[in-house]
Scaffold this motif. Structure first.
Motif, PDB file in Angstrom:
ATOM      1  N   TYR A 163      -6.546   2.585   6.248  1.00  0.00           N
ATOM      2  CA  TYR A 163      -5.293   2.951   5.587  1.00  0.00           C
ATOM      3  C   TYR A 163      -4.082   2.623   6.452  1.00  0.00           C
ATOM      4  CZ  TYR A 163      -7.504   4.874   1.517  1.00  0.00           C
ATOM      5  OH  TYR A 163      -8.210   5.000   0.356  1.00  0.00           O
ATOM      6  N   LEU A 164      -4.205   2.804   7.759  1.00  0.00           N
ATOM      7  CA  LEU A 164      -3.090   2.448   8.644  1.00  0.00           C
ATOM      8  C   LEU A 164      -2.868   0.938   8.617  1.00  0.00           C
ATOM      9  CD1 LEU A 164      -0.951   3.204  10.692  1.00  0.00           C
ATOM     10  CD2 LEU A 164      -2.695   3.060  12.469  1.00  0.00           C
ATOM     11  N   THR A 165      -3.940   0.162   8.644  1.00  0.00           N
ATOM     12  CA  THR A 165      -3.819  -1.296   8.574  1.00  0.00           C
ATOM     13  C   THR A 165      -3.152  -1.710   7.269  1.00  0.00           C
ATOM     14  OG1 THR A 165      -5.788  -1.570   9.928  1.00  0.00           O
ATOM     15  CG2 THR A 165      -5.107  -3.472   8.614  1.00  0.00           C
ATOM     16  N   ALA A 166      -3.562  -1.123   6.166  1.00  0.00           N
ATOM     17  CA  ALA A 166      -2.962  -1.447   4.863  1.00  0.00           C
ATOM     18  C   ALA A 166      -1.483  -1.080   4.849  1.00  0.00           C
ATOM     19  CB  ALA A 166      -3.705  -0.709   3.752  1.00  0.00           C
ATOM     20  N   GLN A 167      -1.141   0.103   5.332  1.00  0.00           N
ATOM     21  CA  GLN A 167       0.252   0.558   5.327  1.00  0.00           C
ATOM     22  C   GLN A 167       1.125  -0.323   6.203  1.00  0.00           C
ATOM     23  OE1 GLN A 167       1.596   2.941   3.404  1.00  0.00           O
ATOM     24  NE2 GLN A 167       3.557   2.319   4.205  1.00  0.00           N
ATOM     25  N   VAL A 168       0.658  -0.650   7.390  1.00  0.00           N
ATOM     26  CA  VAL A 168       1.434  -1.504   8.291  1.00  0.00           C
ATOM     27  C   VAL A 168       1.632  -2.882   7.676  1.00  0.00           C
ATOM     28  CG1 VAL A 168       1.357  -2.702  10.522  1.00  0.00           C
ATOM     29  CG2 VAL A 168       0.838  -0.270  10.409  1.00  0.00           C
ATOM     30  N   THR A 169       0.582  -3.422   7.084  1.00  0.00           N
ATOM     31  CA  THR A 169       0.676  -4.746   6.457  1.00  0.00           C
ATOM     32  C   THR A 169       1.667  -4.743   5.308  1.00  0.00           C
ATOM     33  OG1 THR A 169      -1.604  -5.223   7.079  1.00  0.00           O
ATOM     34  CG2 THR A 169      -0.646  -6.566   5.325  1.00  0.00           C
ATOM     35  N   LEU A 170       1.590  -3.750   4.444  1.00  0.00           N
ATOM     36  CA  LEU A 170       2.526  -3.670   3.310  1.00  0.00           C
ATOM     37  C   LEU A 170       3.963  -3.511   3.805  1.00  0.00           C
ATOM     38  CD1 LEU A 170       0.523  -1.401   0.853  1.00  0.00           C
ATOM     39  CD2 LEU A 170       0.982  -3.848   0.618  1.00  0.00           C
ATOM     40  N   THR A 171       4.162  -2.736   4.839  1.00  0.00           N
ATOM     41  CA  THR A 171       5.502  -2.514   5.382  1.00  0.00           C
ATOM     42  C   THR A 171       6.043  -3.782   6.043  1.00  0.00           C
ATOM     43  OG1 THR A 171       5.037  -0.177   5.734  1.00  0.00           O
ATOM     44  CG2 THR A 171       6.868  -1.106   6.976  1.00  0.00           C
TER      45      THR A 171
ATOM     46  N   THR B 141       5.260  -6.859   5.553  1.00  0.00           N
ATOM     47  CA  THR B 141       5.476  -7.960   4.612  1.00  0.00           C
ATOM     48  C   THR B 141       6.612  -7.687   3.644  1.00  0.00           C
ATOM     49  OG1 THR B 141       3.799  -7.090   3.107  1.00  0.00           O
ATOM     50  CG2 THR B 141       3.087  -8.750   4.702  1.00  0.00           C
ATOM     51  N   GLY B 142       7.221  -6.512   3.743  1.00  0.00           N
ATOM     52  CA  GLY B 142       8.352  -6.192   2.877  1.00  0.00           C
ATOM     53  C   GLY B 142       7.958  -5.840   1.462  1.00  0.00           C
ATOM     54  N   PHE B 143       6.762  -5.315   1.280  1.00  0.00           N
ATOM     55  CA  PHE B 143       6.304  -4.950  -0.060  1.00  0.00           C
ATOM     56  C   PHE B 143       7.252  -3.961  -0.707  1.00  0.00           C
ATOM     57  CE2 PHE B 143       3.920  -2.140  -2.897  1.00  0.00           C
ATOM     58  CZ  PHE B 143       3.465  -3.070  -3.817  1.00  0.00           C
ATOM     59  N   LYS B 144       7.604  -4.247  -1.955  1.00  0.00           N
ATOM     60  CA  LYS B 144       8.474  -3.367  -2.753  1.00  0.00           C
ATOM     61  C   LYS B 144       7.899  -3.284  -4.158  1.00  0.00           C
ATOM     62  CE  LYS B 144      12.732  -4.688  -0.335  1.00  0.00           C
ATOM     63  NZ  LYS B 144      12.100  -5.425   0.737  1.00  0.00           N
ATOM     64  N   PRO B 145       8.232  -2.238  -4.905  1.00  0.00           N
ATOM     65  CA  PRO B 145       7.768  -2.153  -6.292  1.00  0.00           C
ATOM     66  C   PRO B 145       8.130  -3.421  -7.060  1.00  0.00           C
ATOM     67  CG  PRO B 145       8.742  -0.082  -5.628  1.00  0.00           C
ATOM     68  CD  PRO B 145       9.012  -1.072  -4.510  1.00  0.00           C
ATOM     69  N   GLY B 146       7.194  -3.891  -7.855  1.00  0.00           N
ATOM     70  CA  GLY B 146       7.399  -5.093  -8.642  1.00  0.00           C
ATOM     71  C   GLY B 146       6.823  -6.345  -8.005  1.00  0.00           C
TER      72      GLY B 146
END
Length: 67
Positions: A25-33, A35-40
């Motif tokens: 979960y930490l790996t997923a959260q760091v990766t999403l953050t 990469t600039g993941f945003k809704p949509g």
């Protein structure tokens, strides 16, 4: 350690398995953050059957609905 950072682990889950869960979960959260993941935004998670892919799927659920 703050109480809000803790989670109860059911007795049926072995300690070694429980200890590994935050890593995915930490790996997923760091990766999403990072990469600039945003809704949509669509996320391609080809390894969704693995621990990080599964965590990415569940983590994005808090940020944006599935497509």
């Amino acid at each position: 350690m703050r109480p809000e950072h803790l989670a109860l682990v059911p007795d049926a889950i072995e300690d070694t398995i429980a200890a590994s869960l935050p890593v995915a979960y930490l790996t997923a959260q760091v990766t999403l953050t990072l990469t600039g993941f945003k809704p949509g935004i669509t996320v391609l998670a080809p390894g969704i059957g693995g621990s990080v892919g599964n965590a990415t799927y569940h983590s994005r659920g808090r940020r944006a609905p599935a497509r």
